[in-house]
Design a protein around this motif. Sequence first.
Motif, mmCIF file in Angstrom:
data_model
loop_
_atom_site.group_PDB
_atom_site.id
_atom_site.type_symbol
_atom_site.label_atom_id
_atom_site.label_comp_id
_atom_site.label_asym_id
_atom_site.label_seq_id
_atom_site.Cartn_x
_atom_site.Cartn_y
_atom_site.Cartn_z
ATOM 1 N N SER A 110 0.864 -1.189 0.000
ATOM 2 C CA SER A 110 0.000 0.000 0.000
ATOM 3 C C SER A 110 0.891 1.226 0.000
ATOM 4 O O SER A 110 1.175 1.811 1.042
ATOM 5 N N SER A 111 1.336 1.606 -1.180
ATOM 6 C CA SER A 111 2.262 2.727 -1.251
ATOM 7 C C SER A 111 1.515 4.051 -1.175
ATOM 8 O O SER A 111 0.311 4.112 -1.405
ATOM 9 N N GLY A 112 2.259 5.094 -0.833
ATOM 10 C CA GLY A 112 1.703 6.445 -0.857
ATOM 11 C C GLY A 112 0.980 6.834 0.417
ATOM 12 O O GLY A 112 1.114 6.213 1.469
ATOM 13 N N THR A 113 0.184 7.880 0.272
ATOM 14 C CA THR A 113 -0.570 8.383 1.420
ATOM 15 C C THR A 113 -2.057 8.090 1.197
ATOM 16 O O THR A 113 -2.459 7.671 0.114
ATOM 17 N N LYS A 114 -2.834 8.315 2.234
ATOM 18 C CA LYS A 114 -4.289 8.131 2.130
ATOM 19 C C LYS A 114 -4.974 9.316 2.784
ATOM 20 O O LYS A 114 -4.555 9.754 3.858
ATOM 21 N N LEU A 115 -6.004 9.782 2.130
ATOM 22 C CA LEU A 115 -6.822 10.819 2.758
ATOM 23 C C LEU A 115 -7.860 10.147 3.650
ATOM 24 O O LEU A 115 -8.529 9.204 3.230
ATOM 25 N N LEU A 116 -7.967 10.646 4.860
ATOM 26 C CA LEU A 116 -8.990 10.138 5.771
ATOM 27 C C LEU A 116 -10.014 11.240 6.029
ATOM 28 O O LEU A 116 -9.658 12.419 6.154
ATOM 29 N N SER A 117 -11.272 10.855 6.075
ATOM 30 C CA SER A 117 -12.339 11.765 6.494
ATOM 31 C C SER A 117 -12.714 11.335 7.903
ATOM 32 O O SER A 117 -13.298 10.272 8.075
ATOM 33 N N ILE A 118 -12.354 12.134 8.873
ATOM 34 C CA ILE A 118 -12.563 11.718 10.269
ATOM 35 C C ILE A 118 -13.686 12.541 10.893
ATOM 36 O O ILE A 118 -13.725 13.766 10.770
ATOM 37 N N SER A 119 -14.605 11.844 11.537
ATOM 38 C CA SER A 119 -15.734 12.539 12.154
ATOM 39 C C SER A 119 -16.204 11.770 13.379
ATOM 40 O O SER A 119 -15.735 10.671 13.650
ATOM 41 N N GLY A 120 -17.106 12.365 14.115
ATOM 42 C CA GLY A 120 -17.666 11.710 15.291
ATOM 43 C C GLY A 120 -17.074 12.263 16.574
ATOM 44 O O GLY A 120 -16.793 13.463 16.664
ATOM 45 N N ASP A 121 -16.867 11.362 17.544
ATOM 46 C CA ASP A 121 -16.428 11.788 18.869
ATOM 47 C C ASP A 121 -14.922 12.029 18.920
ATOM 48 O O ASP A 121 -14.163 11.238 19.484
ATOM 49 N N CYS A 122 -14.505 13.120 18.325
ATOM 50 C CA CYS A 122 -13.104 13.507 18.384
ATOM 51 C C CYS A 122 -13.048 15.031 18.376
ATOM 52 O O CYS A 122 -14.006 15.678 17.960
ATOM 53 N N THR A 123 -11.919 15.582 18.827
ATOM 54 C CA THR A 123 -11.869 17.045 18.951
ATOM 55 C C THR A 123 -11.588 17.741 17.621
ATOM 56 O O THR A 123 -11.956 18.887 17.441
ATOM 57 N N GLU A 180 -4.268 13.831 5.555
ATOM 58 C CA GLU A 180 -3.485 13.017 4.635
ATOM 59 C C GLU A 180 -2.379 12.331 5.434
ATOM 60 O O GLU A 180 -1.484 12.985 5.976
ATOM 61 N N VAL A 181 -2.477 11.022 5.541
ATOM 62 C CA VAL A 181 -1.525 10.256 6.358
ATOM 63 C C VAL A 181 -0.836 9.200 5.495
ATOM 64 O O VAL A 181 -1.325 8.855 4.413
ATOM 65 N N ASP A 182 0.285 8.694 5.982
ATOM 66 C CA ASP A 182 0.950 7.617 5.257
ATOM 67 C C ASP A 182 0.134 6.336 5.386
ATOM 68 O O ASP A 182 -0.381 6.023 6.461
ATOM 69 N N MET A 183 0.030 5.593 4.305
ATOM 70 C CA MET A 183 -0.569 4.266 4.378
ATOM 71 C C MET A 183 0.199 3.447 5.412
ATOM 72 O O MET A 183 1.423 3.583 5.540
ATOM 73 N N GLY A 184 -0.526 2.618 6.146
ATOM 74 C CA GLY A 184 0.133 1.781 7.144
ATOM 75 C C GLY A 184 0.087 2.386 8.543
ATOM 76 O O GLY A 184 0.553 1.790 9.503
ATOM 77 N N ILE A 185 -0.520 3.545 8.665
ATOM 78 C CA ILE A 185 -0.651 4.196 9.972
ATOM 79 C C ILE A 185 -1.554 3.343 10.873
ATOM 80 O O ILE A 185 -2.489 2.701 10.381
ATOM 81 N N THR A 186 -1.244 3.301 12.159
ATOM 82 C CA THR A 186 -2.119 2.531 13.048
ATOM 83 C C THR A 186 -3.337 3.371 13.424
ATOM 84 O O THR A 186 -3.294 4.608 13.392
ATOM 85 N N LEU A 187 -4.370 2.663 13.811
ATOM 86 C CA LEU A 187 -5.596 3.340 14.200
ATOM 87 C C LEU A 187 -5.339 4.207 15.437
ATOM 88 O O LEU A 187 -5.885 5.304 15.575
ATOM 89 N N ARG A 188 -4.478 3.702 16.321
ATOM 90 C CA ARG A 188 -4.172 4.474 17.543
ATOM 91 C C ARG A 188 -3.546 5.818 17.166
ATOM 92 O O ARG A 188 -3.929 6.854 17.710
ATOM 93 N N GLU A 189 -2.625 5.784 16.223
ATOM 94 C CA GLU A 189 -1.997 7.034 15.782
ATOM 95 C C GLU A 189 -3.042 7.986 15.191
ATOM 96 O O GLU A 189 -3.010 9.194 15.424
ATOM 97 N N VAL A 190 -3.947 7.424 14.430
ATOM 98 C CA VAL A 190 -5.010 8.242 13.827
ATOM 99 C C VAL A 190 -5.833 8.909 14.922
ATOM 100 O O VAL A 190 -6.126 10.109 14.863
ATOM 101 N N LEU A 191 -6.168 8.138 15.946
ATOM 102 C CA LEU A 191 -7.003 8.678 17.023
ATOM 103 C C LEU A 191 -6.252 9.759 17.791
ATOM 104 O O LEU A 191 -6.854 10.729 18.264
ATOM 105 N N GLU A 192 -4.935 9.607 17.928
ATOM 106 C CA GLU A 192 -4.150 10.650 18.595
ATOM 107 C C GLU A 192 -4.145 11.937 17.766
ATOM 108 O O GLU A 192 -4.258 13.032 18.305
ATOM 109 N N LEU A 193 -4.044 11.768 16.455
ATOM 110 C CA LEU A 193 -4.046 12.936 15.581
ATOM 111 C C LEU A 193 -5.330 13.752 15.719
ATOM 112 O O LEU A 193 -5.309 14.983 15.741
#
Lengths: 609, 244
Positions: free
Chosen positions: A406-419, A425-438
């Motif tokens: 899974s080369s390259g980056t991925k755009l994520l649309s993040i919504s819901g219970d987060c600040t 735009e994150v690197d492919m292979g990012i962990t969900l925990r890292e995403v939640l911290e972001l």
Amino acid sequence: MASEDINRVVGEIGLRHGRERWRLMDIVRDVQERLGAVGPEAVDAIAGWLGIARVEVEGVVGFYSFLSSGQRGRVVIRLCDDVIDRMAGYDAVRAAFEGALGVKVGETTPDGEFTLERTACIGMCDQAPAALVNDVVVTNLSSDKARVIVRMLRDQKDPSKLVHRFGDGNNSHPLVRSMVENNLRKAGPIVFSGQTRGEAIRKALAISPAEVIRAIKTSRLRGRGGAGFPTGMKWEFARAAAGDRKFVICNADEGEPGTFKDRVLLTELPDRVFAGLTIAAYAVGAAEGIVYLRAEYAYLRRFLEQVLEKRRADGLLGRSVCGKPGFDFDIRIQMGAGAYICGEETALINSCEGLRGEPRNRPPFPAQRGYLGCPTVVNNVETLACVTRILEAGPATFCERGTHQSSGTKLLSISGDCTLPGVYEVDMGITLREVLELCGGEDAAAVQVGGPSREMVGPAEFHRTIDYDDLATGGAVLVFGPDRNIVEIVSAFMEFFVHESCGFCTPCRVGTVLLKEKLDRVIAGRGEPKDLEDMLELAETIKQTSRCGLGQASPNPVLMTLRSFRPVYDALVKPDPHGYRRGFDLQASLREAERVAGRGSQQHQEGVP
Amino acid sequence: MSDRFTITVDGREIPAAPGQTILAAAQASGIYIPRLCHMDGIEPVGACRVCTVRANGRVVAACTQPATASMVVQSQTDELVSWRRQLVEMLFVEGNHFCMFCEKSGSCELQGLAYRLGIAAPRYESIWPRREVDASHPDIILDRNRCILCGRCERTSRDLDGKHVFGFVGRGIHKRLAVNARARLADTGADVTDLAIGACPVGAILRKNRAYRTPVGDRPFDREPIGAPVETRAELTINGGPAS
């Protein structure tokens, strides 16, 4: 309106679009806008104009949510009712609209001014609750705002007057003038890299189409809609396919609830998307391109048309693109009309041809026989933006990011219970925990990755990664905090699939309805342990036997949560202490019998307070 | 045409030709794969999914999937039969089906298939939709309560009769059979001799004044189960008799 007037209106609209069968969508959309309905007279007139059966026209009108055979109000208010909007206060907003208008959802005011409707995700989850007022997007709604909106619409009659403050970036462009915010939280080095207009195309045109395809293959770019098919291979198939006339289509119909990254791309980087489509056309040998734009994003249409016009003026579209002899290419925008299924590429092609948005059988694949029977490539908006970067900076720059598969980056649309909801735009292979911290969603009790079609993940699995090997996604990340009710979320997702099923095949059309009924019975406390087994069996049958990806994915909310959140379900289906069948509602059955008999039973009457 | 090849269906090796579907190849060799939305002579679309099989392990609709050389097809496994049964049950609860007084009883493919698959009663709760009956045409009755949305009438009318009498409106569970007129079948070009009128596998489209003419016991599926003609032909072939 009198029949002759309807005929005249249809005639005018018909003249604008021509007599080809495949212009049907444009014609019915315009008729709907002008007349507030595509009623029986209009259907006859359109069928006559195009020389097709009226039942074909009726079939199309009845298929798409934004079209209607019954008269709608001059102003149609569509409240987005996806899960995130519900969490953000949809019910209160709906009640406020209903109160202020004096009608329920699904109704039109007696004066014919307003129609109130619910609609599936409109791509505004990061600024929910949101709604469409005709084409105008209103965001961050509250009950107070709802009442103000109705008052303003009554006074001023013009939905565009609702927008006082424009959103950031091109949302304030004179042709957009929208309150929508981009909420671009993290710009990465691929999609949102610095833009040099025209560079990628010039580099592509300097090498042969085969070399362009080789560059895309070297980059290992895969489809960003979520399915992950290798883009270079798709192009190669279409290039090799026999046929003088070929098409490239940009799929701008992101409808997966919780997805909105393509909206931001189209708002801020349309040139990079169109450049990608132009490069695709050069690679496969196409002269014609289509952008299939979802109806919910109609507010971007005039802006996008102007961007295309500028590209024509600058020689980036049209005859001999960038002075390259023999490479003629142009792009037209095809509007959708409200159908999630049209994000599926063969349904999208049918919709472009003016048909019901039902998927086609494969084979033949679109690369062999697609739009109008010609070899066709359909790529996601984000995929095309990646293409532009790959040609600009070289495949190596792209591969540096992400993982091997899974080369390259991925755009994520993040919504819901987060600040910080928004686009990342994150690197492919990012962990969900890292995403939640972001995004400030560390407290999440569950995360839906990839929208309802994909997977619900609990904290024990937050080490999992976002890529094609693990959590493949079109980019939707819905964050649910500890106070959210998982099964109600699942029920809302099932409601979405029931509503968006095209109805072509049995398991998706009927199975999803039955599955949702069973689920709701369990949620209501009338389920038995066996119901969970039955749900699993039914879900598996739908998944295995459905005709297209939508149907195959439709039981996923149930299947995935029965696996990862089983205790939640088990707690709902405790066996009855007296051995009674909990699924049997005695009172409801009595009422039914009484209704048939036309009288009530004495005992039952006494039982009712 | 290029060379013929063989595939195996439930362990039996049978011939197939390029472009031929799994269902057609199987049928030509006397193997019946249950189906509702497909009938000989019209384009297959894969709507009912009753003909679902595994081809080289992949789940596909036999009526639309082309056979390829050495393809290994499974049809009569427990898994596939269970799926088929569920699909047929879904079609029963989706509509309003009352076999006991339906004039199509005994020649209804939905009913015939239910018997063949051993369905006594659907396990799902009935949806009981509200659907319209159209008796406007002098010779034809249209009872949408019994429609299973297979589309055979639509394709037959369009492709064989060249008329386009039928179509579909609505979406998902609200999808309904429609006619090419503002409301009534009588206002379409439908004629009782249209092939489309005979294409309905259930009792949704019927010729008037023909009900209950065949006594119980003599109706097609009283005599032999659905699919039997396909299989009988195979026995003849196996015994060295004529193949058709």
